[in-house]
Design an enzyme around this catalytic site. Sequence first.
Site, PDB file in Angstrom:
ATOM      1  N   HIS A  63      -2.834  -0.686  -5.722  1.00 48.83           N
ATOM      2  CA  HIS A  63      -2.315  -0.036  -6.937  1.00 48.83           C
ATOM      3  C   HIS A  63      -0.821   0.233  -6.753  1.00 48.83           C
ATOM      4  O   HIS A  63      -0.435   0.854  -5.766  1.00 48.83           O
ATOM      5  CB  HIS A  63      -3.028   1.302  -7.169  1.00 48.83           C
ATOM      6  CG  HIS A  63      -4.463   1.147  -7.571  1.00 48.83           C
ATOM      7  ND1 HIS A  63      -4.882   1.272  -8.878  1.00 48.83           N
ATOM      8  CD2 HIS A  63      -5.572   0.880  -6.840  1.00 48.83           C
ATOM      9  CE1 HIS A  63      -6.193   1.089  -8.939  1.00 48.83           C
ATOM     10  NE2 HIS A  63      -6.642   0.854  -7.713  1.00 48.83           N
ATOM     11  N   ARG A  65       0.859   1.634  -9.402  1.00 49.37           N
ATOM     12  CA  ARG A  65       0.997   2.856 -10.216  1.00 49.37           C
ATOM     13  C   ARG A  65       2.009   2.784 -11.347  1.00 49.37           C
ATOM     14  O   ARG A  65       2.187   3.756 -12.069  1.00 49.37           O
ATOM     15  CB  ARG A  65       1.334   4.078  -9.339  1.00 49.37           C
ATOM     16  CG  ARG A  65       0.348   4.360  -8.219  1.00 49.37           C
ATOM     17  CD  ARG A  65      -1.034   4.644  -8.718  1.00 49.37           C
ATOM     18  NE  ARG A  65      -1.869   5.242  -7.673  1.00 49.37           N
ATOM     19  CZ  ARG A  65      -3.193   5.331  -7.748  1.00 49.37           C
ATOM     20  NH1 ARG A  65      -3.833   4.848  -8.800  1.00 49.37           N
ATOM     21  NH2 ARG A  65      -3.883   5.897  -6.789  1.00 49.37           N
ATOM     22  N   ASP A 306      -6.771  -1.899  -0.421  1.00 46.39           N
ATOM     23  CA  ASP A 306      -7.206  -0.976  -1.466  1.00 46.39           C
ATOM     24  C   ASP A 306      -6.266   0.228  -1.524  1.00 46.39           C
ATOM     25  O   ASP A 306      -6.691   1.379  -1.572  1.00 46.39           O
ATOM     26  CB  ASP A 306      -8.655  -0.532  -1.251  1.00 46.39           C
ATOM     27  CG  ASP A 306      -9.289  -0.011  -2.542  1.00 46.39           C
ATOM     28  OD1 ASP A 306      -8.640  -0.133  -3.601  1.00 46.39           O
ATOM     29  OD2 ASP A 306     -10.409   0.522  -2.485  1.00 46.39           O
ATOM     30  N   HIS A 310      -0.990   8.522  -3.811  1.00 47.40           N
ATOM     31  CA  HIS A 310      -1.040   9.725  -4.647  1.00 47.40           C
ATOM     32  C   HIS A 310       0.075  10.684  -4.275  1.00 47.40           C
ATOM     33  O   HIS A 310       0.502  10.727  -3.118  1.00 47.40           O
ATOM     34  CB  HIS A 310      -2.360  10.482  -4.426  1.00 47.40           C
ATOM     35  CG  HIS A 310      -3.552   9.817  -5.026  1.00 47.40           C
ATOM     36  ND1 HIS A 310      -3.727   9.692  -6.384  1.00 47.40           N
ATOM     37  CD2 HIS A 310      -4.631   9.234  -4.454  1.00 47.40           C
ATOM     38  CE1 HIS A 310      -4.874   9.064  -6.617  1.00 47.40           C
ATOM     39  NE2 HIS A 310      -5.440   8.762  -5.465  1.00 47.40           N
TER      40      HIS A 310
END
Lengths: 424, 334
Positions: A63, A65, A306, A310
Amino acid sequence: MNILISGGRVIDPAQGIDRVTDLYVSNGQISAIDNAPEGFQPDEVIDARGQVVCPGLIDLCAHVREPGYTQKGTIARETAAAASGGITTLVTPPSTRPIVDTPAVAELIQDRAAEHGLARVLPMGALTQGLGGEQLAPMHALAGSGCIAFTNTRKPVTSTLVLLRALEYAATHDLLVIFQAQDGWLSAHGCMHDGATCTRLGLNGIPEAAETIEVARCLMLVEQTGVRAHFGQLSCEHSVRLIDAARSRGLRVSADVSIQNLLLTDEAVDGFNADYHLMPPLRSPLDRAGLRQGLVTDTLQAICSDHQPHEAIAKQAPFAATEPGISNLETLLPLCLQLVDQQLLGMSQLIEKLTLGPARILDLDEGTLEIGTRADVCIFDPEQRWTLRAEQMRSGGHNTPFLNRELKGQVTTTLLGGQVVFRR
Amino acid sequence: MSESTTPEQIQLTADGQLRHFLTTEGLPKALLTEILDTADSFADMSEQQVKKVPLLRGKTVVNLFFEASTRTLSTFELAAKRLSADVLNLNISTSSTKKGETLKDTLMTMHAMHSDMFVVRHSDSGAAHFIASQVTPDVAVINAGDGRHAHPTQAMLDMLTIRRHKGDFAPLRVAIVGDILHSRVARSQIHALRTLGAGEIRVIAPLTLLPRHIESMGVKVYTDMSSGLRDVDVIMMLRLQKERMESALLPSESEFYKLYGLTNDKLAYAHPEAIVMHPGPINRGVEIESAVADGPRSVILNQVTNGIAVRMAVMSMAVSGQQAQRTQNQENDR
């Protein structure tokens, strides 16, 4: 621009090469191995003695983001993290904001990545509009705008009829569909594997059946439609068996696993450590053993990071209220090298799972050092010990249980299309 | 949060005193026994004219309740007052969290008030652990119930009640009946009973109300009352929340009552001197018959009385543990 990478252990599973030799890069391409091409004058010599020289890594799920969640990560930061981890191609899920269900978003992601020039980012398109599981996304247009594959992520396509039609439509245009299999009902409110640790901690569990039921359902429809299909980030031993059986029947399906599910188990969650809140969840030692076995038998052809970065606050709450995932681009390679140390895979086998394996899944002419291919190269010192520090991480997310841990194996140089994009 | 902390590491001082009370899991038998012994002395005191001791004089206890509660909150309040503490009750379920404030923000605000102890109830499993990991070292955290994880003071008042009626734990057969899946009380009871050496621990429930791996906690699983209650010395009933019917866990209250409700008929399976316990509030006619709840074998009201003594014990022990830790830290700094 000519680069000579000299004296490294060159590993290229595609050609069956594993020997100490020289590699030559000219005009962004691999131009020769062993002996210099005629008239080759190096502009730069990279001394790779004692190091491994392999194709740039291809990460099937990371990701970035952006757009929409730039407090967690940005294309600039995540591609910088990738480059420092020897990863030259990132496949990113469509769960941005807005979601990748229009060509404009797909183009934006690739343009931003190109602007920074540190790693290639290949977006996956949404299988259904808004990932809502009701209407088909414009897959043909999205593919035209660079979407490499289509997925509904872990969002459920509740109606089996909609799923069937989505697969038929993808098959019409020979598009790759990637499943991140998870049954919506069985995983609802769940935050960890439904095992003994979950029972003790009183958390909502996600049983193995949440994955295996969806894998089985998807496999039946893959068989019916003949669509090219891939299963991402499997977490259960039983899923590996289902994929293996399908491949034995001759189905064109492939599968990958994240490195964290190959190394850790659900017991790590004890003490409510939110760094171990992952999705898919860490599972039992039995599942981990099954995944490792699947890697050896080649039922699983690739290992991915993966990567789910955050911001700090996303992990600062009671366990179930934290957001799942680990920031993993900078640790993918050293963590994978543990599999070599544990004698599960040979070095060349491991490199295959990180380069040629994912390239074949995506049907890309990459992941190799063959003459004439684009010079995406990763050079790493397999013995170098280092400690992961938050202040040195390039990713926007510092959420990893490996923070302040000693790791072995460090990337020293990364080339993207013949350009040095990272140098330690 | 940094490294994964085991329950005993976070709850105990370097020399093994209690500083937070988050779960009964992983605490040594001697410490659980000390809680019971201390509670015993407070229980005797509450029968006297003057019920107050100055152990927590000058200390501020904040009851941080993120989930509604009447009896747990009031027994904690009473316990703190009997120890001469200043008490502040904060019912947060209705205020800040609805305005979008995170638990971390709420904690930082509470912190600025310089309290000495947080008594916390929260609907998320692990909330008390999280809070204990966030507070400064001189604040003690007492878990008054977190999600389905733990309710350690309830379990210890149950242990006190059992010990006062039955003495030694070793020969006892104990059955826990009802909604084990959603019960933080059951989990804490099981850990405490195992540590205190109860002879046999059983759980009795339909499979829909049992966690999938409950036997890994060291209990025997029964799905029917007649065999499950056979010869047991202690029956611990659990409350059945009405919401369970809606989530397809049970067909109806009446079917549950018929199969698992404790009636005098079913009580006859147990040992003739078996005691009946319930953490309250009871649902008469759902998990227990009135005749049993109010009958001679019921010790439900003793549990309430013992609850105050146990909470006084835990609060006073945690405060002295914090003080010991502080002294130790100061000595180390020198």
